[in-house]
Design a protein around this motif. Structure first.
Motif, PDB file in Angstrom:
ATOM      1  N   GLN A  12      25.439 -38.768  31.392  1.00 32.26           N
ATOM      2  CA  GLN A  12      26.274 -39.891  30.969  1.00 32.26           C
ATOM      3  C   GLN A  12      26.094 -40.188  29.487  1.00 32.26           C
ATOM      4  OE1 GLN A  12      26.313 -43.279  33.413  1.00 32.26           O
ATOM      5  NE2 GLN A  12      27.137 -41.959  35.009  1.00 32.26           N
ATOM      6  N   ARG A  16      29.885 -43.365  30.321  1.00 35.06           N
ATOM      7  CA  ARG A  16      30.942 -42.390  30.619  1.00 35.06           C
ATOM      8  C   ARG A  16      30.292 -41.125  31.191  1.00 35.06           C
ATOM      9  NH1 ARG A  16      34.584 -38.695  27.665  1.00 35.06           N
ATOM     10  NH2 ARG A  16      33.176 -38.649  25.895  1.00 35.06           N
ATOM     11  N   LEU A  18      29.911 -37.379  31.794  1.00 33.80           N
ATOM     12  CA  LEU A  18      30.355 -36.117  31.177  1.00 33.80           C
ATOM     13  C   LEU A  18      30.116 -34.945  32.122  1.00 33.80           C
ATOM     14  CD1 LEU A  18      28.813 -36.767  27.643  1.00 33.80           C
ATOM     15  CD2 LEU A  18      31.183 -37.142  28.368  1.00 33.80           C
ATOM     16  N   GLY A  41      31.735 -29.228  30.573  1.00 37.59           N
ATOM     17  CA  GLY A  41      30.375 -29.693  30.865  1.00 37.59           C
ATOM     18  C   GLY A  41      29.338 -28.594  31.008  1.00 37.59           C
ATOM     19  N   ARG A 229      36.228 -30.586  34.127  1.00 38.86           N
ATOM     20  CA  ARG A 229      36.039 -32.023  33.890  1.00 38.86           C
ATOM     21  C   ARG A 229      34.701 -32.530  34.422  1.00 38.86           C
ATOM     22  NH1 ARG A 229      40.870 -30.793  35.391  1.00 38.86           N
ATOM     23  NH2 ARG A 229      40.397 -31.324  37.557  1.00 38.86           N
ATOM     24  N   GLY A 230      33.642 -31.768  34.121  1.00 37.41           N
ATOM     25  CA  GLY A 230      32.294 -32.220  34.436  1.00 37.41           C
ATOM     26  C   GLY A 230      31.820 -31.947  35.852  1.00 37.41           C
TER      27      GLY A 230
END
Ligand code: ATP
Length: 268
Positions: A12, A16, A18, A41, A229-230
């Motif tokens: 994070q 947020r 990640l 990521g 997207r992580g």
């Protein structure tokens, strides 16, 4: 026994997320490819494994390296794991190399550290022999010249070979390579990949190989984990994931790689 176990890893930055809920495992000698587009990521996952996240980022979940916890541990608990259990090669060898130190002096650092760890004393001659052997292992043709050179006096491919030699000089059992050939020209890329493949096999190392270049990953990894997207969106044996991807995201990545391949046409 598992060499690397990652369970529910999240990273994070100021609230947020990640990286979210990533699981990975690597057994000794196994080769895992971590793929996904830029920003998915991959690098943060690798850095979290070694407790090397940049300031401001926090990791949660569980990372065990050789059975020892990483997350939440102070740096002094991680120093014995870095290099000795897992070492890392970065996209840009300048990340690993000090521009103000001759390459030989830089290579001496992990060689001396390993000797101290193993209780061996090293004379100047022993050190010189170990430096030359470390460069020969990464197929550097003129070790004496390279040892005396500054980083800016050698080519990008040679810099990356020295960075690989430094990573291996620590005697790791896991090598983490984050886009190790992306900054190199195409023919040097192929040479460095062949070198990594040989070294990992000869030394019986486990490999966590990070790349957005699917053909390169297909050539070196036994298993693949796909991130978007992580999060992990798909994983499995390399042939299965690349030939019969189950997830639309992976299908899209592979279709894009095929289109690029077709647009480039047959190689020379
Ligand atoms: N120090 C940081 N502070 C805040 N956000 C960061 C930081 N480092 C990375 N990020 C963000 O975290 C996300 C994941 O980055 P990461 O570098 O792990 O992606 P990646 O898959 O390795 O991509 P690439 O192939 O481009 O390196 C990205 O959105 C990135 O912008």
């Amino acid at each position: 026994m598992t060499l690397l176990q990652v369970q529910g890893l999240s990273v994070q930055a100021r609230g947020r997320a990640l990286v979210e809920d990533v699981d990975l495992t690597l057994a000794p000698g196994e080769r895992l490819g971590l793929v996904g587009e830029s920003g998915s990521g991959k690098s943060l996952t690798a850095l979290a494994v070694l407790g090397l996240l940049p300031p401001g980022l926090t990791a949660s979940g569980r990372v065990l390296l050789d059975g020892r916890p990483v997350i939440g541990q102070p740096d002094r608990a991680l120093v014995p794991l870095r290099g000795a259990v897992a070492a890392m090669v970065f996209q840009d060898p300048r990340m690993a190399l000090d521009p103000l130190m001759r390459l030989g002096d830089q290579l001496a650092v992990p060689l001396r550290r390993r000797a101290a760890r193993e209780g061996r004393s090293m004379s100047r001659q022993d050190l010189r022999a170990a430096q030359v052997a470390a460069l020969e292992r990464v197929a550097i043709a003129e070790p004496a010249r390279i040892l005396d050179a500054w980083p800016h006096q050698v080519s990008g491919g040679q810099r990356q070979r020295v960075a690989i030699a430094m990573a291996l000089a620590c005697g790791p059992r896991l090598l983490i390579a984050d886009e190790p050939t992306t900054a190199l020209d195409v023919s040097t890329q192929a040479e460095v990949m062949a070198l990594l493949d040989r070294l990992v096999r000869d030394e019986g190392l486990a490999l966590l190989f990070i790349s957005h270049d699917l053909p390169v990953v297909a050539g070196i990894a036994d298993r693949v984990t796909v991130m978007a997207r992580g999060r992990v969106v798909e994983e499995g044996p390399t042939a299965q994931v690349f030939h019969a991807p189950a997830q639309p995201y992976t299908q899209g990545l592979i279709a894009a790689a095929r289109r690029l391949d077709a647009a480039l046409g047959p190689g020379e």
